[in-house]
Design a protein around this motif. Structure first.
Motif: not given
Length: 503
Positions: A272, A337, A396, A399-400, A460-462, A464, A469, A472
């Motif tokens: 991250r 993404r 982004y 999300e991560i 990629e996180t779309k 979720l 996430i 991932k």
């Protein structure tokens, strides 16, 4: 079926999910417009002779005026994590707005460069806090099907502020006094006031409420978000709240230390951190700084020196960028993404190489057609940036990062971006003067490195949930005691998805 009576959530917050979503989009628009106006106002002011003559600007003082907001952003980094996490997302936005308005008044009333710079520093401080508070609030209120495009719109509406700034600068250029630049400076407070006016109509983040022991309030928020359709809505929301609480508890157990220490504590968090540093660097160094802060210089290199034409082009670029960014926001959940960012980076790199070549060959030309060719490349470059990087900027990083690390992660990306923004502010003016067309080749070459880093590092996180996430990245969570009495175990690095991951 009359629904429940609210005990914690204000009655001003609408129970209709569509209306509430519209209000959340409005929050995204006005907060982003504040940032966009602030960034673009310097571009517009630099075109106005009344501004450059009043402060007797040269390369050094131009860089200082542009860099001041980044100084404020860096000064604001230490509060970006504690204030949203301790006071709440909504209170943070309110505090940020008050700070920003104070800085705007100082900037508009500036009598010398020192006063102008102090005002810009305070504005940077306030917008840093605002930009770290609003995206988490929206992300933690929105479902996956809305989160992508709304947070994409958040930074895409940066161009709404930029367009407003360009229009006001265009209209004020004929004022025969210092109000030609003071008026555009003062008008920065309008989006900030609208942002404060919207706060009573949206709820606080349920995840923040849960993390701070206000579970009944959080359950009400979740019920309101679902529409309060029946007496069972609160019970259903309570069950959902327990799931979120369980995930936050697991995160706390997995990462018990201060968020700043945890950012480097595991392979997942180091991944991250790598993405945050790479993306934070990209946001200010891929070439967008040229168009945002030095459009006057690049247009002059292209042979367009008339102030009237420069202000017209500035307005048109903002309109174009906004339209492309909105399209990019809605395509994030279609293209994805990672792929969308790669497409944008390839386009940005190619157009910068072409721009440098065109300025070298045609920069001194008086041929209007050749000048417009250079301008067309500026539009193409800005289009690729607006399509890919702009909608990803607020989405982004939010999300991560898991809940506990979210504010700290945003602080990291803001600090990296602000640091590079500060460096670019001081060096760009000299680099463009000394290197000319070669500067665009240098910029495009380091973009090749960024493109490779996106390819190898981005995840990629779309589609979720925020809590999903984590899988991932290889986080390890164990969930015991499901409704069916079974135990579900999720291990680091497993390739299958868990129950509910597609929801």
């Amino acid at each position: 079926m009359t629904g429940f009576q609210r005990q914690h959530v204000s009655k001003l917050v609408p129970s209709n999910p569509t209306v509430l979503r519209a209000l959340l989009i409005a929050v995204a628009i006005v907060n982003s417009a504040t940032l966009g106006y602030d960034a673009s106002v310097m571009n517009g002011l630099s075109i106005l002779p009344s501004y450059t003559d009043y402060f007797h600007l040269n390369d050094a003082t131009t860089g200082l005026n542009n860099a001041a907001v980044w100084m404020g952003t860096i000064l604001g980094i230490p509060i970006v994590q504690p204030i949203p996490d301790r006071c709440g997302r909504k209170i943070s936005i309110l505090i940020a707005t008050i700070i920003t308005i104070f800085g705007i008044v100082l900037q508009a009333a500036a009598q010398n460069i020192a006063m102008f710079v102090v005002g810009r520093i305070i504005i940077g401080f306030g917008t840093c806090l605002s930009n770290a508070s609003a995206p988490p609030l929206l992300a933690e209120l929105l479902p996956p099907r809305s989160r992508g495009y709304v947070l994409g719109i958040f930074f895409s509406c940066f161009y709404v502020g930029g367009l407003l700034s360009a229009i006001i600068n265009y209209g004020s250029q004929n004022i025969q006094s210092t109000w030609a630049w003071r008026l555009p400076s003062l008008c920065q407070f309008v989006p900030s006031l609208i942002a404060v006016a919207l706060l009573p109509f949206i709820p606080e983040s349920p995840r923040w409420l849960i993390a701070n022991g206000r579970e009944e309030h959080a359950a009400e928020v979740l019920a309101v978000l679902s529409g309060e359709k029946s007496d069972d809505s609160l019970a259903n929301a309570t069950a959902e709240m327990q799931d979120i609480k369980s995930t936050i508890a697991k995160e706390e157990a997995a990462y018990p230390r201060n968020p700043w220490k945890e950012l480097l504590s595991t392979p997942a968090n180091r991944k991250r951190m790598t993405i945050l540093v790479v993306f934070g660097s990209m946001m200010e160094t891929v070439g967008n700084f040229i168009v945002s802060y030095y459009l006057t210089r690049i247009l002059s290199q292209a042979g367009v020196t008339d102030t009237h034409r420069q202000t017209q082009i500035n307005v048109i670029i903002q309109c174009w960028s906004f339209a492309v960014a909105i399209a990019g926001s809605f395509l994030l959940d279609v293209i994805g993404r990672r792929l969308q960012t790669l497409i944008g980076m390839v386009g940005i790199t190619v157009t910068l190489y072409m721009l440098g070549a065109f300025i070298k060959v045609y920069g001194d030309s008086t041929d209007t057609a050749k000048n417009y060719g250079i301008i067309a490349l500026i539009f193409l470059f800005q289009g690729f940036y607006a399509f890919s990087i702009t909608p990803m900027t607020s989405l982004y990083p939010t999300e991560i990062c898991q809940y506990k690390l979210r504010a700290a992660g945003i602080a990291v990306i803001k600090s990296v971006g602000a640091s590079f923004g500060l460096i670019m502010s001081f060096t760009m003016s000299f680099a463009m003067s000394n290197l000319g067309w070669k500067f665009y080749f240098v910029n495009a070459s380091w973009n090749v490195i960024f493109t490779a880093l996106v390819f190898f590092c981005f995840v990629e996180t779309k589609g979720l949930q925020l809590e999903e996430i984590a899988l991932k990245f290889g986080d390890d969570f164990t969930t015991e005691g499901d409704d069916d009495g079974s135990t579900e175990v999720v291990k680091v690095g497993e390739t299958h998805l868990t129950k509910g991951q597609l929801g």
